[in-house]
Write an enzyme that holds these catalytic residues in place. Sequence first.
Site, PDB file in Angstrom:
ATOM      1  N   LYS A  61      41.574  -4.027  29.585  1.00  0.00           N
ATOM      2  CA  LYS A  61      43.014  -3.945  29.340  1.00  0.00           C
ATOM      3  C   LYS A  61      43.637  -3.140  30.475  1.00  0.00           C
ATOM      4  O   LYS A  61      43.515  -1.921  30.528  1.00  0.00           O
ATOM      5  CB  LYS A  61      43.352  -3.268  28.012  1.00  0.00           C
ATOM      6  CG  LYS A  61      44.856  -3.397  27.726  1.00  0.00           C
ATOM      7  CD  LYS A  61      45.428  -2.281  26.897  1.00  0.00           C
ATOM      8  CE  LYS A  61      45.965  -1.117  27.658  1.00  0.00           C
ATOM      9  NZ  LYS A  61      47.165  -1.332  28.459  1.00  0.00           N
ATOM     10  N   GLU A  83      49.998  18.505  35.829  1.00  0.00           N
ATOM     11  CA  GLU A  83      49.921  17.385  36.759  1.00  0.00           C
ATOM     12  C   GLU A  83      51.330  16.791  36.867  1.00  0.00           C
ATOM     13  O   GLU A  83      51.968  16.520  35.847  1.00  0.00           O
ATOM     14  CB  GLU A  83      48.955  16.328  36.221  1.00  0.00           C
ATOM     15  CG  GLU A  83      48.741  15.205  37.202  1.00  0.00           C
ATOM     16  CD  GLU A  83      47.848  14.106  36.654  1.00  0.00           C
ATOM     17  OE1 GLU A  83      48.007  13.740  35.477  1.00  0.00           O
ATOM     18  OE2 GLU A  83      47.004  13.611  37.407  1.00  0.00           O
ATOM     19  N   GLU A  89      38.021   9.002  33.468  1.00  0.00           N
ATOM     20  CA  GLU A  89      38.594   9.404  34.765  1.00  0.00           C
ATOM     21  C   GLU A  89      40.032   9.824  34.486  1.00  0.00           C
ATOM     22  O   GLU A  89      40.903   8.976  34.300  1.00  0.00           O
ATOM     23  CB  GLU A  89      38.570   8.231  35.754  1.00  0.00           C
ATOM     24  CG  GLU A  89      37.189   7.699  36.074  1.00  0.00           C
ATOM     25  CD  GLU A  89      36.349   8.685  36.850  1.00  0.00           C
ATOM     26  OE1 GLU A  89      36.914   9.608  37.475  1.00  0.00           O
ATOM     27  OE2 GLU A  89      35.124   8.548  36.809  1.00  0.00           O
ATOM     28  N   CYS A 140      45.715  10.620  41.164  1.00  0.00           N
ATOM     29  CA  CYS A 140      44.968  11.639  40.412  1.00  0.00           C
ATOM     30  C   CYS A 140      44.367  12.676  41.350  1.00  0.00           C
ATOM     31  O   CYS A 140      44.236  13.835  40.972  1.00  0.00           O
ATOM     32  CB  CYS A 140      43.899  10.989  39.554  1.00  0.00           C
ATOM     33  SG  CYS A 140      42.909   9.820  40.478  1.00  0.00           S
TER      34      CYS A 140
HETATM   35  P1  NDP Z   1      47.913   6.762  30.117  1.00  0.00           P
HETATM   36  O1  NDP Z   1      46.847   7.661  29.624  1.00  0.00           O
HETATM   37  O2  NDP Z   1      49.251   6.842  29.494  1.00  0.00           O
HETATM   38  O3  NDP Z   1      47.451   5.237  29.955  1.00  0.00           O
HETATM   39  C1  NDP Z   1      46.245   4.753  30.512  1.00  0.00           C
HETATM   40  C2  NDP Z   1      45.861   3.463  29.816  1.00  0.00           C
HETATM   41  O4  NDP Z   1      45.482   3.754  28.461  1.00  0.00           O
HETATM   42  C3  NDP Z   1      46.999   2.447  29.715  1.00  0.00           C
HETATM   43  O5  NDP Z   1      46.469   1.147  29.894  1.00  0.00           O
HETATM   44  C4  NDP Z   1      47.496   2.687  28.300  1.00  0.00           C
HETATM   45  O6  NDP Z   1      48.222   1.625  27.751  1.00  0.00           O
HETATM   46  C5  NDP Z   1      46.194   2.924  27.561  1.00  0.00           C
HETATM   47  N1  NDP Z   1      46.330   3.625  26.283  1.00  0.00           N
HETATM   48  C6  NDP Z   1      47.315   4.471  25.883  1.00  0.00           C
HETATM   49  N2  NDP Z   1      47.052   4.945  24.644  1.00  0.00           N
HETATM   50  C7  NDP Z   1      45.885   4.389  24.251  1.00  0.00           C
HETATM   51  C8  NDP Z   1      45.077   4.499  23.076  1.00  0.00           C
HETATM   52  N3  NDP Z   1      45.403   5.286  22.047  1.00  0.00           N
HETATM   53  N4  NDP Z   1      43.929   3.787  23.010  1.00  0.00           N
HETATM   54  C9  NDP Z   1      43.548   3.016  24.037  1.00  0.00           C
HETATM   55  N5  NDP Z   1      44.270   2.854  25.177  1.00  0.00           N
HETATM   56  C10 NDP Z   1      45.420   3.551  25.295  1.00  0.00           C
HETATM   57  O7  NDP Z   1      47.990   6.982  31.685  1.00  0.00           O
HETATM   58  P2  NDP Z   1      48.994   6.319  32.729  1.00  0.00           P
HETATM   59  O8  NDP Z   1      48.824   4.840  32.718  1.00  0.00           O
HETATM   60  O9  NDP Z   1      50.347   6.895  32.537  1.00  0.00           O
HETATM   61  O10 NDP Z   1      48.353   6.834  34.119  1.00  0.00           O
HETATM   62  C11 NDP Z   1      48.596   8.081  34.653  1.00  0.00           C
HETATM   63  C12 NDP Z   1      47.443   9.016  34.401  1.00  0.00           C
HETATM   64  O11 NDP Z   1      46.221   8.441  34.829  1.00  0.00           O
HETATM   65  C13 NDP Z   1      47.567  10.312  35.170  1.00  0.00           C
HETATM   66  O12 NDP Z   1      47.286  11.418  34.345  1.00  0.00           O
HETATM   67  C14 NDP Z   1      46.481  10.209  36.236  1.00  0.00           C
HETATM   68  O13 NDP Z   1      46.009  11.424  36.700  1.00  0.00           O
HETATM   69  C15 NDP Z   1      45.453   9.394  35.560  1.00  0.00           C
HETATM   70  N6  NDP Z   1      44.616   8.719  36.556  1.00  0.00           N
HETATM   71  C16 NDP Z   1      43.341   9.178  36.765  1.00  0.00           C
HETATM   72  C17 NDP Z   1      42.545   8.614  37.738  1.00  0.00           C
HETATM   73  C18 NDP Z   1      41.131   9.071  37.964  1.00  0.00           C
HETATM   74  O14 NDP Z   1      40.355   8.314  38.515  1.00  0.00           O
HETATM   75  N7  NDP Z   1      40.750  10.282  37.576  1.00  0.00           N
HETATM   76  C19 NDP Z   1      43.038   7.539  38.599  1.00  0.00           C
HETATM   77  C20 NDP Z   1      44.367   7.108  38.259  1.00  0.00           C
HETATM   78  C21 NDP Z   1      45.133   7.709  37.279  1.00  0.00           C
HETATM   79  P3  NDP Z   1      49.830   1.823  27.671  1.00  0.00           P
HETATM   80  O15 NDP Z   1      50.281   1.867  29.074  1.00  0.00           O
HETATM   81  O16 NDP Z   1      50.321   0.675  26.898  1.00  0.00           O
HETATM   82  O17 NDP Z   1      50.083   3.135  26.970  1.00  0.00           O
END
Ligand code: NDP
Length: 504
Positions: free
Chosen positions: A187, A397, A262, A296
């Site tokens: 997803k 962050e 991650e 990130c």
């Molecule tokens: P989110 O945590 O909001 O969302 C990440 C994914 O999880 C989305 O596809 C989201 O869908 C989904 N999701 C949300 N809630 C749930 C749930 N309860 N169960 C299962 N899936 C869920 O992050 P963002 O997309 O806003 O990304 C930004 C964040 O990602 C930052 O904190 C960044 O640091 C981190 N990041 C980390 C990286 C790493 O490698 N360490 C690399 C890139 C980003 P939906 O969008 O519909 O909520």
Amino acid sequence: MLRKGATVGNIALDVRSYSHVIGGVEAKPEAYIERISPTSGRVIARFAEGTAETAAAAIAEARSAFDQGPWPRLSGQERSRVLMRAALAIRERKEELARIDSEEVGKPIRLARNDIEGVIGHFEFAAALALQVHGDAHSNLGPQYTGMVMREPVGVVGMITAWNFPALTYSQKVPYALAAGCTVVLKPSEFTSGSALEISRLLLECGVPTGALNVVTGYGSPVGEALVDSPDVDFISFTGSTATGQRIAAAAANTTKRSSLELGGKGANVVFADADLDDAIDGALFAVFFNSGQVCVSGSRLIVQDSVADEFVARLAERARQLRVGDPGDESTQLGPLIHNIQAEKVLGLIASARSEGADLVMGGERLSEGAYAGGSFIAPTIFDRVTPEMTIFRQEIFGPVLSVVRFSDESEALALANDTEYGLSNAVWTKNVDVAMRMVHGMRAGTVWVNTSTDIGPQMPYGGVGASGYGREMGRAGLDEFTELKTCLIHTGKRAPFLPFAD
Ligand code: NDP
């Protein structure tokens, strides 16, 4: 409203419309999510809005492809060939894939091309790793025993990803899981699903069998949750925020499945007075402003030694003032907009907190909304000096183009400042003194530490965090091992001695 033939800057676009990829077919959805361009505010794509039922159908395909299908049963060489073909196919479509990520993320096109080059590297490396999945043999258990430790695919992997590096994040997970012999349901973020769908279609054309790779687009709830909750999914590979990662790990425990997380970061760039300041300025500038800070591993905290701090900040700000913020499709653009208005408002809120908590605003600090910026979510590159560890911008962050500068006097203070965070993803150290550099490397709590460089990484090197930045590793051999389980086998040869104490 959906409009055909919308434009972003000079690029004419048809609104791309995508279905899920389930069981090798494009499943027609009942509803779509529209992606609004972060640059122009126009609709640029629409993605199928998955439901719990759509997710269940994809999981059933992946389960059956794992339990009965050919993919886990192919030799490593056969899987390797498919991944190599995919690497070549992605290269042929490089420009198109880069344009998709550029438009959906708002990422400068040159950066997006660089991402796709990284994607190809991951597929090539995973193809090489597929040839080398093996365990151990033990011949020191006594003369009648041979021990084997076999490495087997973990099963059906559910993948959930963030929006900032769509194709690259995909390539840090999917080819490694496939190389291990797993099957996948992904997803992607509903903001940036285009490249994941396009690359998945290519993989199916290149020989990944029906059902072994499925993509369900839609929201975290219900699609992501369905993956996490399903007893038919064996492992969750998640990239996203710390708060969501914690929820996912807790939910995954209900079905006793492993997860790799991650998560976010709060990287420090520590600059000692003896560093090559030209290189350090270059590195600090890129680390905090590339992808508009939505990274990130962003070096969002600059920790610089007192004696060079005034000069360093002045020269850094001089360079930052020259950054070209604009249309991501323009070849000369260096910073695009933020992913959406909510993110821009969140970043503006953190900027306001820095002002009210007493940080010195050196430059930026505002939304860009006039002329070419109207309709987009642009924030000016922003630098705050004399930030202290109690301030919100030092701790949270930001995920936007905002740098916090903190000054230090000696090495122990620098290390304490770098470690003064719940996160532990990545840091950088700039010094010509190898003793200092290595003491910092050993002392820093972080998954990655760069010395005299920043944000560089290659597919051979594992990547991941500690603390609130998560656990598990992607990339490198560890990135494939993550998608495997060990099976121990002990073989006895010859007549066995009686099992004590039941011998008599
Ligand atoms: P989110 O945590 O909001 O969302 C990440 C994914 O999880 C989305 O596809 C989201 O869908 C989904 N999701 C949300 N809630 C749930 C749930 N309860 N169960 C299962 N899936 C869920 O992050 P963002 O997309 O806003 O990304 C930004 C964040 O990602 C930052 O904190 C960044 O640091 C981190 N990041 C980390 C990286 C790493 O490698 N360490 C690399 C890139 C980003 P939906 O969008 O519909 O909520």
